[in-house]
Design an enzyme around this catalytic site. Structure first.
Site, PDB file in Angstrom:
ATOM      1  N   GLU A  68       0.868  -1.176   0.000  1.00  0.00           N
ATOM      2  CA  GLU A  68       0.000   0.000   0.000  1.00  0.00           C
ATOM      3  C   GLU A  68       0.908   1.230   0.000  1.00  0.00           C
ATOM      4  O   GLU A  68       1.247   1.733  -1.042  1.00  0.00           O
ATOM      5  CB  GLU A  68      -0.946  -0.052   1.213  1.00  0.00           C
ATOM      6  CG  GLU A  68      -2.061   0.939   1.069  1.00  0.00           C
ATOM      7  CD  GLU A  68      -3.380   0.497   1.701  1.00  0.00           C
ATOM      8  OE1 GLU A  68      -3.443  -0.561   2.326  1.00  0.00           O
ATOM      9  OE2 GLU A  68      -4.351   1.255   1.543  1.00  0.00           O
ATOM     10  N   GLU A 125      -2.447   0.615  13.274  1.00  0.00           N
ATOM     11  CA  GLU A 125      -3.632   0.924  12.473  1.00  0.00           C
ATOM     12  C   GLU A 125      -4.918   0.708  13.278  1.00  0.00           C
ATOM     13  O   GLU A 125      -5.866   1.478  13.175  1.00  0.00           O
ATOM     14  CB  GLU A 125      -3.652   0.013  11.241  1.00  0.00           C
ATOM     15  CG  GLU A 125      -4.802   0.266  10.311  1.00  0.00           C
ATOM     16  CD  GLU A 125      -4.590  -0.388   8.956  1.00  0.00           C
ATOM     17  OE1 GLU A 125      -3.805  -1.365   8.886  1.00  0.00           O
ATOM     18  OE2 GLU A 125      -5.180   0.077   7.970  1.00  0.00           O
TER      19      GLU A 125
HETATM   20  C1  BGC Z   1      -5.491   2.751   4.608  1.00  0.00           C
HETATM   21  C2  BGC Z   1      -6.078   3.791   5.509  1.00  0.00           C
HETATM   22  C3  BGC Z   1      -6.862   4.666   4.591  1.00  0.00           C
HETATM   23  C4  BGC Z   1      -8.009   3.800   4.164  1.00  0.00           C
HETATM   24  C5  BGC Z   1      -9.129   4.451   3.480  1.00  0.00           C
HETATM   25  C6  BGC Z   1      -6.617   1.916   4.109  1.00  0.00           C
HETATM   26  O1  BGC Z   1      -6.242   0.851   3.356  1.00  0.00           O
HETATM   27  O2  BGC Z   1      -4.471   2.053   5.151  1.00  0.00           O
HETATM   28  O3  BGC Z   1      -5.253   4.357   6.396  1.00  0.00           O
HETATM   29  O4  BGC Z   1      -7.172   5.911   5.034  1.00  0.00           O
HETATM   30  O5  BGC Z   1      -7.573   2.678   3.454  1.00  0.00           O
HETATM   31  O6  BGC Z   1     -10.203   4.114   4.191  1.00  0.00           O
END
Ligand code: BGC
Length: 847
Positions: free
Chosen positions: A434, A691
């Site tokens: 990501e 997270e």
């Molecule tokens: C991320 C989050 C991001 C979100 C959107 C995720 O995969 O890691 O931090 O804001 O997607 O909802």
């Protein structure tokens, strides 16, 4: 008016691999999507290939040597410069600093940044000069790009200004006369997956030796597919930070044993070495280095061994704790846990040259990790090993310490989250497949970031990236720079540029960032205007909350907030008519909000986040505001002094509580150690912000592997409260950049019946902030009978102190040894208001 490239690049030509070389270069094939199988498995193929695309030019002659030389260079892909046998860097004291992973991430469909270097110190006295430039896919073409920029080839563009001994000047530009080759020691490099380096091959340094033989080079091809602009890099470069990270322990094992109650067994530990020095890694053995800190960067080692021996490195944020599947483990107890990297391979391979000590660290990748695993296919001696901390080189400006060691750990965790995730762009996480510029995360954390470090220029770039990434219609995307896989115009995410612009203005007093970005913000507001009072689109809601909040409700709240901030931003630029129209819009949204979300004078959305958003953004009528505060307070208390908020609610939680006079509750939440809370993860062993509140629990093991980052700064936004309220260093929006400093020390005055059982109050806090107007330092302590407060107000600023009053019977305060009646001063919100000129002050007051 359409923006143009910097004048330097007028008439310059992009170059890429010619068709024959392109065919050979494996990475030029398009790759799509998350979890595709193009990762590590591809490497074994690539190892038989020839390396990375490399471009070369040579100039100068003995008779008339160059005496001055400057290069301006950029790439589609990441590039490095090697000149006359050396990697090009900048002198920093006694060492050389290298700009890593340049030119950084921008919306390559719109813009790419160039970097300038003085090559004069590298010029060859013999007159012949050779520049060699390897490229890797980076953010442009690696898997992380999700094919956003098409299937374009990697490309390079440079302008070299040379002055010769006879005074003649020459400008050398990239073009089809440059040489091209697939070459060098790096066989493969990928941001998510890692790097393979074969030291038996000719190095880039060697390739750039002026006298080197020239076999195998063909000519570069002209590349014409770039339609954006080339502009100067305005952001701090990505660098290896000056933080010394040595391993805390080294665990050695070579076998895995079956063990009852486990699914994967456990590693058989042969030895644990504390602070390991030189060690021999034998074939068949595995080393796990614990850096003691989740961080971002790479391994940096010096080794010796036989030519051709391969050392494989793997990285992980966590270790498997039990070898049990029902605890989310993905391998034997004690081994690396990597399931949460998802498809990111996060590996490295180094093949030894075999000529004495050799040192290596990767160049075209980075990892998010705490643990480094090494294995080798032959015996090697690891002579030295450390980890390099890599990130955007933003000077750190904040310090904060308290009497609570748990809080100090939390503060450290937040800072490490920022160090790791401010890497060219502000990312959500730095490790899994990501590592994107998610705007919601950015918006929530940016004020905390601006206390921790000087991030104005980092945001100057990012906010322009946002404008570049804006849709024709005006929507900002969920991720900046825009990626083809995400949406746009979504509440709290797409609003980030407005929030960041206002935050940067307040923290740094910089009008330019507002002026530069204002047109794109207006365009966004115009875009939103077509959806009536609905505001931005519902998408992520109060992301990861423990208690739901209606998605549309959040959109309306954020729309109101946008209008509120746009009024302020318009006033900053003297646009009073515009300001008035945004004020009117705000009031209209507020009326709509009350019609829609209030029944019989009360809010119908009842989550903590609903109360927080509506209080914070001023949406409630005065007739209900007091009651709303009481309800919110009760909700928190009834929840066992626990929050139930997700990204959005948590981002404003403590700030809102304090703005509405509920400091005690803010402390109770901050010092909570149960799930969910900030200290909960500290108690589960966190060294960064996670997270999820429960990304890992000692009780149950690993959280949902689908999305479980151990380095996700969003919840760290609580540090904004710690600076503004707990320590009490804030600024005045009418005289920003800490020219007018607001001092609001907020000691922890809770009595035992006002806080959860078992909690202790914070006894003292000290800290400082290097603002753009000078360094402010402050500290307070609660003694048995006294409250002490010290502060230093830098020259050229002025401050207003809001001194807390503990007991109405106390009539005086001692200021720098002089007793002064409190009745001399005005009062506001129960605090004594004292104007302070620059200087150092020491306050003592009975309590
Ligand atoms: C991320 C989050 C991001 C979100 C959107 C995720 O995969 O890691 O931090 O804001 O997607 O909802």
């Amino acid at each position: 008016m359409k923006e143009r490239s910097d004048k330097k690049f007028t008439g310059s030509t992009w170059i890429a691999l010619n068709d024959v070389l392109s065919e050979q270069y494996q990475d030029s094939k398009p790759k799509k999507g998350w979890g595709n199988n193009g990762g590590w498995d591809r490497y074994s193929e690539i190892e038989t290939k020839e390396g990375l695309p490399v471009f070369r030019t040579r100039f100068g002659a003995k008779e008339n040597p160059a005496v001055k030389c400057t290069i301006h260079a950029t790439a589609l892909g990441n590039f490095e410069l090697f000149f006359n046998g050396k990697r090009v860097g900048k002198k920093r004291g006694n060492s050389v600093a290298y700009d890593e992973l340049k030119p950084g991430w921008t919306d390559y469909n719109k813009r790419v940044l160039y970097y300038s270097y003085n090559l004069t110190p590298f010029l060859n006295a013999e007159g012949k000069n050779c520049l060699v430039v390897p490229l890797s896919g980076g953010w442009y073409q690696g898997r992380i790009a999700f094919n956003t920029y098409g299937t374009h080839k990697l490309a390079f563009n440079a302008v070299i200004d040379v002055e010769y001994a006879d005074g003649k000047k020459e400008t050398i530009k990239t073009g089809p006369d440059w040489d091209a080759k697939i070459a060098g020691p790096i066989l493969a490099a990928e941001i998510w997956d890692g790097e393979v380096y074969d030291a038996t091959r000719t190095t880039f340094e060697e390739l750039s030796e002026p006298e080197r033989r020239t076999a195998g080079w063909t000519k570069a091809a002209v590349f014409e597919d770039f339609n954006g602009v080339i502009t100067r890099n305005v952001a701090p470069p990505v660098r290896v930070r000056r933080i010394n990270m040595k391993p805390v322990t080294l665990t050695r094992y070579s076998e895995i044993e079956e063990a009852e109650g486990t699914d994967f067994g456990r590693i058989v530990v042969k030895e644990v070495v504390k602070k390991p020095k030189a060690v021999v890694l034998k074939k068949g053995e595995t080393f796990i280095y614990d850096m003691g800190q989740n961080m971002v960067g790479w391994v940096n080692f010096t080794v010796s061994g036989k030519k051709g021996t391969a050392i494989t490195s793997r990285y992980a944020e966590m270790l498997n704790d039990s070898g049990r599947k029902d605890r989310g483990n993905d391998g034997p107890e004690g081994s690396l846990y990597t399931a949460n990297y998802r498809s990111a391979k996060a590996r490295g391979k180094y093949i030894l040259r075999g000529a004495g000590d050799e040192s290596y660290h990767p160049m075209f990748t980075f990892y998010g990790f705490r643990y480094i695993e090494l294995t080798a296919d032959g015996d090697v001696e690891i002579k030295a090993l450390k980890a390099d901390v890599v990130g955007s080189d933003t000077p750190e400006t904040g310090k904060l310490e308290t009497s609570s060691k748990d809080l100090n750990k939390l503060i450290s965790n937040i800072l490490w989250g920022q160090r790791g995730n401010y890497l060219s762009v502000p990312t959500d996480c730095p490790q899994r497949d990501e590592r994107l510029g998610w705007t919601g995360d950015t918006e929530i954390f940016c004020c905390t970031a601006a206390y921790n470090a000087y991030v104005l220029d980092f945001f100057r770039k990012w906010i322009r990236d946002a404008a570049d990434s804006q849709s024709e219609a005006g929507a900002f995307p969920d991720v900046v720079p825009r990626m083809c896989i995400v949406g746009e115009g979504n509440a709290a995410w797409a609003d980030a540029p407005i929030i960041a612009a206002y935050t940067m203005y307040r923290m740094y007093g910089d009008v330019k960032i507002v002026r530069d970005t204002y047109p794109s913000l207006v365009k966004y507001m115009d875009y939103l205007s077509q959806f009536g009072m609905n505001g931005p689109h519902p998408a992520y809601g109060d992301w990861l909350a423990y208690e739901p909040t209606d998605n549309r409700f959040i959109c309306v709240c954020y729309y109101a907030y946008d209008a509120l901030l746009m009024e302020k931003l318009s006033l900053i630029l003297g646009k009073t008519r515009k300001a008035r129209s945004y004020r009117n819009l705000y009031e209209k949204i507020r009326r709509y909000f009350r019609r829609t979300y209030m029944k019989r004078g009360r809010l119908i959305q009842t989550s903590q986040t609903a109360y927080l958003l509506s209080l914070k953004f001023g949406l409630l009528p005065d007739t209900f505001a007091e009651e709303a505060k009481a309800i919110l307070a009760k909700k928190i208390r009834d929840n066992g002094y626990r929050l139930s908020t997700g990204f959005l609610g948590t981002g404003i939680l403590n700030i809102t509580l304090s703005e509405f006079g509920m400091d005690g509750l803010a402390y109770s939440l901050l010092l909570q150690t149960g799930n969910p809370s900030w200290l909960y993860s500290v108690y589960q062993g966190a060294t960064t912000i996670w997270e999820r509140w429960n990304s890992y629990t000692l009780d149950k093991g690993f959280g949902d592997v689908g999305m479980n980052s151990f380095n996700h700064y969003a919840y760290g936004a609580v540090q904004e409260w710690m600076y503004k309220y707990m320590l009490g260093i804030d600024n005045d929006e009418t005289d920003p950049g800490f020219r007018h400093i607001i001092l609001r020390p907020t000691p922890d005055t809770r009595t035992p019946d006002e806080m959860p059982e078992g909690q202790e109050t914070v006894k003292w806090v000290r800290g400082s902030y290097k603002s753009v107007s000078g360094e402010i330092s402050a500290s307070w302590s609660m003694e048995e009978d006294f409250f002490n407060y010290e502060v230093s107000v830098p020259a050229g600023t002025y401050a207003t102190l809001y001194l807390p009053v503990f007991d109405e019977n106390v009539k005086t305060v001692n200021i720098n040894g002089v007793v002064s009646p409190l009745s001399d001063y005005a009062r506001k919100d129960g605090r004594v208001v004292i104007d302070l000129a620059p200087g150092k002050y020491c306050f003592e007051m009975m309590r």
